[in-house]
Write a protein that holds these residues in place. Structure first.
Motif, PDB file in Angstrom:
ATOM      1  N   ASN A  17       0.840  -1.199   0.000  1.00 54.96           N
ATOM      2  CA  ASN A  17       0.000   0.000   0.000  1.00 54.96           C
ATOM      3  C   ASN A  17       0.877   1.252   0.000  1.00 54.96           C
ATOM      4  O   ASN A  17       0.562   2.242  -0.672  1.00 54.96           O
ATOM      5  CB  ASN A  17      -0.927  -0.011   1.219  1.00 54.96           C
ATOM      6  CG  ASN A  17      -2.027  -1.058   1.073  1.00 54.96           C
ATOM      7  OD1 ASN A  17      -2.784  -1.038   0.104  1.00 54.96           O
ATOM      8  ND2 ASN A  17      -2.069  -2.003   2.005  1.00 54.96           N
ATOM      9  N   GLN A 112      -5.131   2.738 -12.712  1.00 54.93           N
ATOM     10  CA  GLN A 112      -6.131   3.138 -11.703  1.00 54.93           C
ATOM     11  C   GLN A 112      -6.135   4.644 -11.470  1.00 54.93           C
ATOM     12  O   GLN A 112      -7.190   5.276 -11.438  1.00 54.93           O
ATOM     13  CB  GLN A 112      -5.888   2.400 -10.377  1.00 54.93           C
ATOM     14  CG  GLN A 112      -6.082   0.911 -10.501  1.00 54.93           C
ATOM     15  CD  GLN A 112      -6.152   0.186  -9.155  1.00 54.93           C
ATOM     16  OE1 GLN A 112      -6.203  -1.032  -9.102  1.00 54.93           O
ATOM     17  NE2 GLN A 112      -6.191   0.916  -8.047  1.00 54.93           N
ATOM     18  N   GLU A 113      -4.947   5.244 -11.373  1.00 53.74           N
ATOM     19  CA  GLU A 113      -4.887   6.689 -11.076  1.00 53.74           C
ATOM     20  C   GLU A 113      -5.294   7.537 -12.282  1.00 53.74           C
ATOM     21  O   GLU A 113      -5.680   8.698 -12.114  1.00 53.74           O
ATOM     22  CB  GLU A 113      -3.478   7.075 -10.607  1.00 53.74           C
ATOM     23  CG  GLU A 113      -3.088   6.472  -9.258  1.00 53.74           C
ATOM     24  CD  GLU A 113      -4.009   6.918  -8.124  1.00 53.74           C
ATOM     25  OE1 GLU A 113      -4.317   8.134  -8.052  1.00 53.74           O
ATOM     26  OE2 GLU A 113      -4.449   6.055  -7.343  1.00 53.74           O
ATOM     27  N   THR A 118     -10.119  -1.105 -11.458  1.00 49.56           N
ATOM     28  CA  THR A 118      -9.242  -1.698 -10.451  1.00 49.56           C
ATOM     29  C   THR A 118      -8.624  -2.971 -11.025  1.00 49.56           C
ATOM     30  O   THR A 118      -9.334  -3.799 -11.607  1.00 49.56           O
ATOM     31  CB  THR A 118     -10.056  -2.039  -9.181  1.00 49.56           C
ATOM     32  OG1 THR A 118     -10.673  -0.847  -8.703  1.00 49.56           O
ATOM     33  CG2 THR A 118      -9.160  -2.625  -8.104  1.00 49.56           C
ATOM     34  N   LYS A 282      -6.970   0.704  -3.353  1.00 46.86           N
ATOM     35  CA  LYS A 282      -7.788   1.902  -3.480  1.00 46.86           C
ATOM     36  C   LYS A 282      -6.946   2.964  -4.193  1.00 46.86           C
ATOM     37  O   LYS A 282      -5.728   3.006  -4.035  1.00 46.86           O
ATOM     38  CB  LYS A 282      -8.202   2.421  -2.097  1.00 46.86           C
ATOM     39  CG  LYS A 282      -9.212   1.550  -1.351  1.00 46.86           C
ATOM     40  CD  LYS A 282      -9.612   2.243  -0.039  1.00 46.86           C
ATOM     41  CE  LYS A 282     -10.600   1.428   0.793  1.00 46.86           C
ATOM     42  NZ  LYS A 282     -11.751   0.921   0.031  1.00 46.86           N
ATOM     43  N   THR A 283      -7.629   3.850  -4.956  1.00 45.98           N
ATOM     44  CA  THR A 283      -6.883   4.952  -5.578  1.00 45.98           C
ATOM     45  C   THR A 283      -6.613   6.020  -4.518  1.00 45.98           C
ATOM     46  O   THR A 283      -7.259   6.039  -3.454  1.00 45.98           O
ATOM     47  CB  THR A 283      -7.726   5.598  -6.698  1.00 45.98           C
ATOM     48  OG1 THR A 283      -8.943   6.082  -6.122  1.00 45.98           O
ATOM     49  CG2 THR A 283      -8.024   4.593  -7.803  1.00 45.98           C
ATOM     50  N   GLU A 285      -7.495   8.955  -4.560  1.00 48.57           N
ATOM     51  CA  GLU A 285      -8.740   9.720  -4.368  1.00 48.57           C
ATOM     52  C   GLU A 285      -9.672   9.007  -3.392  1.00 48.57           C
ATOM     53  O   GLU A 285     -10.346   9.639  -2.576  1.00 48.57           O
ATOM     54  CB  GLU A 285      -9.431   9.839  -5.730  1.00 48.57           C
ATOM     55  CG  GLU A 285     -10.359  11.020  -5.904  1.00 48.57           C
ATOM     56  CD  GLU A 285     -10.826  11.114  -7.351  1.00 48.57           C
ATOM     57  OE1 GLU A 285     -10.663  12.191  -7.944  1.00 48.57           O
ATOM     58  OE2 GLU A 285     -11.321  10.078  -7.874  1.00 48.57           O
ATOM     59  N   GLU A 286      -9.674   7.686  -3.438  1.00 50.66           N
ATOM     60  CA  GLU A 286     -10.562   6.930  -2.534  1.00 50.66           C
ATOM     61  C   GLU A 286     -10.023   6.976  -1.110  1.00 50.66           C
ATOM     62  O   GLU A 286     -10.765   6.977  -0.139  1.00 50.66           O
ATOM     63  CB  GLU A 286     -10.666   5.470  -3.010  1.00 50.66           C
ATOM     64  CG  GLU A 286     -11.527   5.290  -4.247  1.00 50.66           C
ATOM     65  CD  GLU A 286     -11.380   3.887  -4.864  1.00 50.66           C
ATOM     66  OE1 GLU A 286     -10.260   3.328  -4.823  1.00 50.66           O
ATOM     67  OE2 GLU A 286     -12.387   3.380  -5.375  1.00 50.66           O
ATOM     68  N   VAL A 287      -8.660   7.038  -1.004  1.00 51.36           N
ATOM     69  CA  VAL A 287      -8.074   7.019   0.334  1.00 51.36           C
ATOM     70  C   VAL A 287      -8.118   8.422   0.943  1.00 51.36           C
ATOM     71  O   VAL A 287      -8.430   8.595   2.115  1.00 51.36           O
ATOM     72  CB  VAL A 287      -6.605   6.521   0.267  1.00 51.36           C
ATOM     73  CG1 VAL A 287      -5.936   6.661   1.620  1.00 51.36           C
ATOM     74  CG2 VAL A 287      -6.568   5.088  -0.217  1.00 51.36           C
ATOM     75  N   PRO A 289     -10.076  11.439   0.083  1.00 47.57           N
ATOM     76  CA  PRO A 289     -11.075  12.149  -0.767  1.00 47.57           C
ATOM     77  C   PRO A 289     -10.994  13.667  -0.586  1.00 47.57           C
ATOM     78  O   PRO A 289     -10.504  14.138   0.411  1.00 47.57           O
ATOM     79  CB  PRO A 289     -12.414  11.609  -0.261  1.00 47.57           C
ATOM     80  CG  PRO A 289     -12.151  11.007   1.059  1.00 47.57           C
ATOM     81  CD  PRO A 289     -10.716  10.617   1.103  1.00 47.57           C
TER      82      PRO A 289
END
Ligand code: HEM
Ligand SMILES: Nc1cccc2nccn12
Length: 289
Positions: A17, A112-113, A118, A282-283, A285-287, A289
């Motif tokens: 991660n 993904q980015e 995914t 997770k991207t 952005e997801e981590v 926001p």
């Protein structure tokens, strides 16, 4: 670019991660191409894996032999040193990661980015030596058509649907005369992972480019954008065209099929440790926001 020969359990010592986040932080650079290393990271991951021969089980993404000559100097790999050099500091920072895992993970992060699906990914690729480099000629020749594309991808173990899904990655990036010899942007948004490769291929009129470089196509409408001869094979060949039309009409279907085929590509030739976990990252952005 040597590396300590990873032991069979080195992969367990890395926090992937954290590696994902560090690669994502490397993507943007306004002084590089269209502002992102994403496209060239995807091409590095694909070329590191696309050498696989399913009959001999040689090549593929285990070993990361793309970092050594002669493989790094193969024509198809021209320009990929830009991606390898961008990633090299992370090999120093995460000394237990293999190049094979680093290069394939960079492709996952880029897709993904840049807005793509995914991509499931596992660690456990073990680096090999220059002696294990694959012979030239395993990657596709952009000047050729559908028969050649099938020959190359059937050798890897893909079918027509998977091949047609994989080439959608040409939504990203551009051609470089200093690398492949082909020229030019293909679209106004080359750092967004979308199904635009298919819609543009179908909806534009592509005519031969009038220049003294290799034969390629240009769109008659704007005269700015390009397609390769190999790209046009996906429009001309009736079996590939079925999928091109499906993906042009349905981006979700493209995302699902691309995610499966790209994950399979990045695992070609790898004998994973049976306890290697599957990651769905997770991207950023997801981590955050
Ligand atoms: C169907 C056979 C394919 C052929 C003949 C082909 C050929 C090429 C060529 C000639 C370039 C330009 C390289 C340069 O001058 O920088 C390129 C770029 C690229 N290819 Fe492909 N490719 C194929 C399939 C794929 C696949 C399967 C993927 C990934 C899943 C992929 C991803 C990319 C990306 C992301 C770029 C842009 C790289 C950049 O902007 O630096 N291609 N391809
Ligand atoms: N981005 C990109 C790279 C290489 C070939 C190509 N054809 C259409 C788009 N495209």
């Amino acid at each position: 670019e040597g590396s300590a020969q990873a032991s069979s359990s080195s992969w367990k010592k890395v926090n992937y991660n954290n590696v994902y986040k560090d690669i994502a932080d490397l993507l943007e650079d306004e002084n590089y191409d269209d502002g992102s290393y994403g496209p060239v990271f995807v091409r590095l991951a694909w070329h590191a894996s696309g050498t696989f021969d399913h009959k001999t089980r040689t090549g593929g993404s285990s070993g990361a032999t793309i970092r050594f000559e002669p493989e790094s100097a193969h024509g198809a790999n021209a320009g990929l040193d830009a991606a390898r050099q961008r990633l090299e500091p992370l090999k120093k920072k995460y000394s237990h990661i293999s190049y094979g895992d680093l290069y394939t993970l960079a492709g996952v992060v880029a897709v993904q980015e840049l807005g793509g699906p995914t991509i499931t990914w596992r660690p456990g690729r073990r680096d090999k030596t220059a002696a294990d480099c694959t012979p030239d000629g395993r990657l596709p020749d952009a000047a050729q058509g559908a028969d050649h594309v099938r020959e190359i991808f059937y050798r890897m173990g893909f079918n027509d649907q998977e091949i047609a899904a994989l080439v959608g990655a040409h939504a990203l990036g551009r051609c470089h005369t200093s690398r492949s010899g082909f020229d030019g942007p293909w679209n106004a948004s080359p750092t967004a992972f979308t199904n635009f490769f298919y819609t543009e291929l179908l909806n534009n009129t592509w005519v031969p480019k009038k220049w003294n470089g290799p034969f390629q196509y240009v769109d008659r409408e704007s005269g700015q954008f390009m397609m390769l001869p190999a790209d046009m094979a996906f429009k001309k060949d009736s079996k590939f065209r079925v999928y091109v039309e499906k993906y042009a009409a349905d981006q979700d279907a493209f995302f699902e099929d691309f995610a499966n085929a790209f994950a399979k590509l990045l695992e070609l030739g790898v004998d994973f440790p049976e306890d290697a976990p599957f990651y769905k990252f997770k991207t950023l952005e997801e981590v955050l926001p």
